[in-house]
Scaffold this active site. Sequence first.
Site, short mmCIF file in Angstrom:
data_model
loop_
_atom_site.label_atom_id
_atom_site.label_comp_id
_atom_site.label_asym_id
_atom_site.label_seq_id
_atom_site.Cartn_x
_atom_site.Cartn_y
_atom_site.Cartn_z
N PRO A 30 0.82 -1.14 0.09
CA PRO A 30 -0.01 -0.04 0.07
C PRO A 30 0.89 1.37 0.03
O PRO A 30 1.00 2.07 0.87
CB PRO A 30 -0.81 -0.30 1.24
CG PRO A 30 -0.01 -0.86 2.27
CD PRO A 30 0.67 -1.91 1.45
N LYS A 31 1.63 1.48 -1.11
CA LYS A 31 2.59 2.71 -1.21
C LYS A 31 1.86 3.82 -1.64
O LYS A 31 1.15 3.77 -2.94
CB LYS A 31 3.59 1.95 -2.08
CG LYS A 31 4.48 0.91 -1.27
CD LYS A 31 5.76 0.64 -2.16
CE LYS A 31 6.46 -0.57 -1.37
NZ LYS A 31 7.83 -0.60 -1.75
N LYS A 32 2.48 5.04 -1.16
CA LYS A 32 2.10 6.11 -1.70
C LYS A 32 3.38 7.17 -1.86
O LYS A 32 4.38 6.92 -0.77
CB LYS A 32 0.96 7.03 -0.89
CG LYS A 32 -0.28 6.16 -0.83
CD LYS A 32 -1.46 6.71 0.09
CE LYS A 32 -1.89 8.01 -0.47
NZ LYS A 32 -3.02 8.70 0.18
#
Length: 261
Positions: free
Chosen positions: A115-117
Amino acid sequence: MQQDTVRASAFAMPLTSPAYPAGPYRFRNREYLIITYRTDPQKLRDLVPEPLQVREPLVKFEFIRMPDSTGFGDYTESGQVIPVTFRGRKGSYTHCMFLNDHPPIAGGRELWGFPKKLASPTLRTETDTLVGTLDYGPVRVATGTMGYKHRAADLASVKASLAEPNFLLKIIPHVDGTPRICELVEYHLEDVELRGAWTGPAALNLWSHALAPVAELPVLEVVSAVHIVADLTLALGKVVHDYLAEAEPHYRKGRTHVFAE
Protein backbone atom coordinates in the site's frame (compact mmCIF):
# COMPACT_ATOMS: atom_id res chain seq x y z
CA MET A 1 4.02 -5.41 -32.76
CA GLN A 2 2.41 -8.84 -33.05
CA GLN A 3 0.20 -10.23 -30.28
CA ASP A 4 2.66 -13.04 -29.54
CA THR A 5 5.39 -10.43 -29.03
CA VAL A 6 3.15 -8.48 -26.67
CA ARG A 7 2.45 -11.60 -24.63
CA ALA A 8 6.12 -12.60 -24.54
CA SER A 9 7.32 -9.10 -23.61
CA ALA A 10 4.64 -8.12 -21.10
CA PHE A 11 6.04 -7.73 -17.59
CA ALA A 12 5.07 -4.27 -16.37
CA MET A 13 4.01 -0.92 -17.79
CA PRO A 14 5.03 0.73 -20.05
CA LEU A 15 5.43 -2.33 -22.27
CA THR A 16 8.65 -1.22 -23.98
CA SER A 17 10.24 0.45 -20.93
CA PRO A 18 8.85 -0.95 -17.64
CA ALA A 19 8.94 1.26 -14.56
CA TYR A 20 10.99 -1.43 -12.75
CA PRO A 21 12.97 -4.51 -13.76
CA ALA A 22 12.26 -8.15 -13.05
CA GLY A 23 13.70 -9.50 -9.79
CA PRO A 24 15.27 -10.86 -7.71
CA TYR A 25 15.32 -7.74 -5.54
CA ARG A 26 18.36 -7.67 -3.26
CA PHE A 27 18.86 -4.98 -0.61
CA ARG A 28 22.26 -4.24 0.90
CA ASN A 29 22.82 -2.23 4.09
CA ARG A 30 19.09 -1.89 4.59
CA GLU A 31 18.61 0.10 7.79
CA TYR A 32 15.48 0.01 9.96
CA LEU A 33 14.21 2.07 12.85
CA ILE A 34 11.15 0.19 14.19
CA ILE A 35 9.22 1.69 17.08
CA THR A 36 6.54 -0.58 18.53
CA TYR A 37 3.68 1.13 20.33
CA ARG A 38 0.40 0.28 22.00
CA THR A 39 -2.76 1.63 20.38
CA ASP A 40 -6.57 1.43 20.45
CA PRO A 41 -7.53 -2.25 19.93
CA GLN A 42 -10.91 -1.44 18.39
CA LYS A 43 -9.29 0.78 15.75
CA LEU A 44 -6.97 -2.07 14.84
CA ARG A 45 -9.88 -4.51 14.50
CA ASP A 46 -11.66 -2.00 12.25
CA LEU A 47 -8.64 -1.77 9.93
CA VAL A 48 -7.25 -5.31 9.71
CA PRO A 49 -9.06 -7.36 7.03
CA GLU A 50 -10.34 -10.85 7.78
CA PRO A 51 -9.25 -13.63 7.71
CA LEU A 52 -6.28 -11.95 9.44
CA GLN A 53 -6.66 -11.58 13.19
CA VAL A 54 -5.09 -8.93 15.41
CA ARG A 55 -2.57 -10.53 17.78
CA GLU A 56 -2.43 -7.72 20.33
CA PRO A 57 -3.07 -3.95 20.27
CA LEU A 58 0.37 -3.08 18.88
CA VAL A 59 1.66 -1.20 15.84
CA LYS A 60 5.19 -1.12 14.46
CA PHE A 61 6.06 2.25 12.98
CA GLU A 62 8.93 1.74 10.56
CA PHE A 63 11.48 4.08 9.01
CA ILE A 64 13.67 2.25 6.47
CA ARG A 65 16.73 3.47 4.53
CA MET A 66 17.56 1.49 1.40
CA PRO A 67 20.77 2.92 -0.08
CA ASP A 68 21.46 -0.03 -2.40
CA SER A 69 18.52 -1.97 -3.83
CA THR A 70 18.54 -3.96 -7.06
CA GLY A 71 16.50 -2.18 -9.72
CA PHE A 72 14.94 0.32 -7.31
CA GLY A 73 18.01 2.40 -6.46
CA ASP A 74 18.44 4.51 -3.33
CA TYR A 75 15.34 5.43 -1.38
CA THR A 76 13.63 5.68 2.01
CA GLU A 77 10.22 4.54 3.17
CA SER A 78 8.06 4.67 6.27
CA GLY A 79 4.80 3.15 7.41
CA GLN A 80 2.74 1.14 9.87
CA VAL A 81 2.85 -2.64 10.28
CA ILE A 82 0.42 -4.56 12.50
CA PRO A 83 1.19 -7.91 14.20
CA VAL A 84 -1.44 -10.47 13.12
CA THR A 85 -2.16 -14.17 12.85
CA PHE A 86 -3.32 -16.03 9.76
CA ARG A 87 -4.70 -19.55 10.25
CA GLY A 88 -2.72 -19.88 13.45
CA ARG A 89 0.56 -18.53 12.06
CA LYS A 90 2.10 -15.33 13.41
CA GLY A 91 2.95 -12.62 10.93
CA SER A 92 2.59 -8.93 10.10
CA TYR A 93 0.09 -6.94 8.03
CA THR A 94 1.33 -3.84 6.24
CA HIS A 95 -1.28 -1.15 6.76
CA CYS A 96 0.35 1.79 4.94
CA MET A 97 3.66 2.79 3.37
CA PHE A 98 5.09 6.11 2.20
CA LEU A 99 8.23 6.47 0.08
CA ASN A 100 10.13 8.81 -2.19
CA ASP A 101 10.98 6.73 -5.30
CA HIS A 102 8.69 5.86 -8.21
CA PRO A 103 10.00 2.39 -9.29
CA PRO A 104 9.42 0.74 -5.88
CA ILE A 105 6.04 2.46 -5.62
CA ALA A 106 4.97 1.03 -9.00
CA GLY A 107 6.60 -2.35 -8.47
CA GLY A 108 5.45 -2.68 -4.87
CA ARG A 109 1.83 -2.00 -5.74
CA GLU A 110 1.70 -4.04 -8.97
CA LEU A 111 3.69 -7.14 -7.96
CA TRP A 112 2.98 -7.65 -4.27
CA GLY A 113 0.20 -5.22 -3.39
CA PHE A 114 2.19 -2.99 -1.03
CA PRO A 115 0.00 0.00 0.00
CA LYS A 116 2.56 2.57 -1.18
CA LYS A 117 2.08 6.31 -1.67
CA LEU A 118 4.49 9.09 -2.60
CA ALA A 119 5.83 11.11 0.35
CA SER A 120 9.12 12.26 1.91
CA PRO A 121 10.45 10.00 4.68
CA THR A 122 13.98 10.25 6.12
CA LEU A 123 16.16 8.19 8.45
CA ARG A 124 19.44 9.65 9.69
CA THR A 125 21.74 9.90 12.69
CA GLU A 126 21.80 13.28 14.45
CA THR A 127 24.71 13.30 16.92
CA ASP A 128 23.63 10.68 19.50
CA THR A 129 20.10 10.08 18.15
CA LEU A 130 18.62 8.02 15.34
CA VAL A 131 15.89 10.18 13.81
CA GLY A 132 13.10 9.14 11.45
CA THR A 133 10.67 11.62 9.91
CA LEU A 134 7.73 11.41 7.52
CA ASP A 135 6.43 14.43 5.61
CA TYR A 136 3.43 14.29 3.28
CA GLY A 137 4.00 17.24 1.00
CA PRO A 138 5.08 20.10 3.29
CA VAL A 139 3.29 18.64 6.34
CA ARG A 140 5.07 16.61 9.03
CA VAL A 141 3.00 13.57 9.99
CA ALA A 142 5.50 11.47 12.01
CA THR A 143 8.75 11.80 13.94
CA GLY A 144 10.49 8.89 15.65
CA THR A 145 13.64 9.08 17.74
CA MET A 146 15.86 6.49 19.42
CA GLY A 147 19.10 6.62 21.36
CA TYR A 148 21.83 5.54 18.95
CA LYS A 149 23.12 2.00 19.62
CA HIS A 150 22.58 2.09 23.37
CA ARG A 151 22.40 -1.70 23.77
CA ALA A 152 22.94 -4.69 21.52
CA ALA A 153 19.72 -6.51 20.66
CA ASP A 154 19.24 -10.28 20.69
CA LEU A 155 20.26 -11.14 17.12
CA ALA A 156 18.45 -14.49 17.12
CA SER A 157 15.10 -12.94 18.04
CA VAL A 158 15.57 -10.11 15.54
CA LYS A 159 16.37 -12.56 12.74
CA ALA A 160 13.37 -14.70 13.72
CA SER A 161 11.09 -11.66 13.49
CA LEU A 162 12.42 -10.86 10.01
CA ALA A 163 11.66 -14.44 8.95
CA GLU A 164 7.96 -14.25 9.87
CA PRO A 165 5.41 -14.12 7.03
CA ASN A 166 4.14 -10.74 5.90
CA PHE A 167 0.66 -10.07 4.53
CA LEU A 168 -0.68 -7.50 2.08
CA LEU A 169 -4.10 -6.65 0.69
CA LYS A 170 -3.59 -6.40 -3.08
CA ILE A 171 -6.28 -4.45 -4.93
CA ILE A 172 -6.28 -3.80 -8.68
CA PRO A 173 -9.40 -2.35 -10.30
CA HIS A 174 -11.05 -3.43 -13.52
CA VAL A 175 -11.42 -0.88 -16.32
CA ASP A 176 -15.02 -0.29 -15.21
CA GLY A 177 -13.88 0.64 -11.69
CA THR A 178 -14.95 -2.56 -9.96
CA PRO A 179 -12.27 -4.69 -8.26
CA ARG A 180 -10.62 -7.14 -10.64
CA ILE A 181 -8.07 -8.37 -8.09
CA CYS A 182 -8.70 -8.33 -4.35
CA GLU A 183 -6.36 -10.80 -2.69
CA LEU A 184 -4.48 -11.44 0.51
CA VAL A 185 -0.83 -11.90 -0.46
CA GLU A 186 1.88 -13.52 1.65
CA TYR A 187 5.57 -12.78 1.13
CA HIS A 188 8.84 -13.42 2.95
CA LEU A 189 12.27 -11.87 3.34
CA GLU A 190 14.95 -14.34 2.24
CA ASP A 191 18.73 -14.78 2.52
CA VAL A 192 18.84 -12.40 5.47
CA GLU A 193 22.36 -11.44 6.57
CA LEU A 194 22.00 -9.53 9.82
CA ARG A 195 24.83 -6.99 10.20
CA GLY A 196 23.73 -5.66 13.57
CA ALA A 197 20.78 -4.76 15.80
CA TRP A 198 20.45 -2.43 18.76
CA THR A 199 17.84 -1.14 21.19
CA GLY A 200 17.50 2.05 23.19
CA PRO A 201 15.05 4.63 24.54
CA ALA A 202 12.58 5.82 21.93
CA ALA A 203 9.76 8.27 21.29
CA LEU A 204 7.16 8.61 18.53
CA ASN A 205 4.90 11.52 17.60
CA LEU A 206 2.11 11.33 15.00
CA TRP A 207 0.04 14.19 13.55
CA SER A 208 -3.30 14.12 11.73
CA HIS A 209 -3.43 14.38 7.95
CA ALA A 210 -6.36 13.74 5.62
CA LEU A 211 -4.35 11.66 3.11
CA ALA A 212 -1.68 10.20 5.40
CA PRO A 213 -3.84 9.18 8.39
CA VAL A 214 -1.14 7.50 10.47
CA ALA A 215 -2.45 9.26 13.59
CA GLU A 216 -5.71 7.28 13.29
CA LEU A 217 -3.79 4.59 15.16
CA PRO A 218 -2.83 6.75 18.15
CA VAL A 219 0.29 6.26 20.26
CA LEU A 220 -0.85 5.24 23.74
CA GLU A 221 2.51 3.89 24.90
CA VAL A 222 5.88 3.22 23.28
CA VAL A 223 6.71 -0.43 24.05
CA SER A 224 10.10 -0.93 22.41
CA ALA A 225 12.40 0.13 19.60
CA VAL A 226 15.02 -1.59 17.49
CA HIS A 227 17.64 -0.39 15.02
CA ILE A 228 18.57 -3.02 12.42
CA VAL A 229 21.09 -3.16 9.58
CA ALA A 230 20.82 -6.13 7.21
CA ASP A 231 21.24 -7.46 3.71
CA LEU A 232 18.22 -9.35 2.39
CA THR A 233 16.22 -10.40 -0.62
CA LEU A 234 12.58 -9.41 -1.05
CA ALA A 235 10.90 -12.55 -2.38
CA LEU A 236 7.85 -12.54 -4.63
CA GLY A 237 4.53 -13.41 -3.02
CA LYS A 238 1.74 -15.94 -3.20
CA VAL A 239 -2.02 -15.54 -2.95
CA VAL A 240 -3.41 -17.06 0.26
CA HIS A 241 -6.98 -15.72 0.11
CA ASP A 242 -9.13 -14.46 -2.77
CA TYR A 243 -11.83 -12.05 -1.58
CA LEU A 244 -13.66 -12.15 -4.92
CA ALA A 245 -13.81 -15.94 -5.32
CA GLU A 246 -17.02 -16.46 -3.33
CA ALA A 247 -18.52 -13.18 -4.50
CA GLU A 248 -17.56 -13.64 -8.16
CA PRO A 249 -21.13 -14.00 -9.53
CA HIS A 250 -22.13 -10.79 -7.74
CA TYR A 251 -19.21 -8.80 -9.16
CA ARG A 252 -19.56 -10.24 -12.64
CA LYS A 253 -23.25 -9.36 -12.67
CA GLY A 254 -22.46 -5.73 -11.94
CA ARG A 255 -20.01 -5.32 -14.81
CA THR A 256 -20.73 -4.31 -18.35
CA HIS A 257 -18.11 -4.98 -21.01
CA VAL A 258 -17.87 -3.70 -24.55
CA PHE A 259 -15.62 -5.68 -26.90
CA ALA A 260 -14.44 -4.23 -30.17
CA GLU A 261 -14.61 -6.55 -33.16
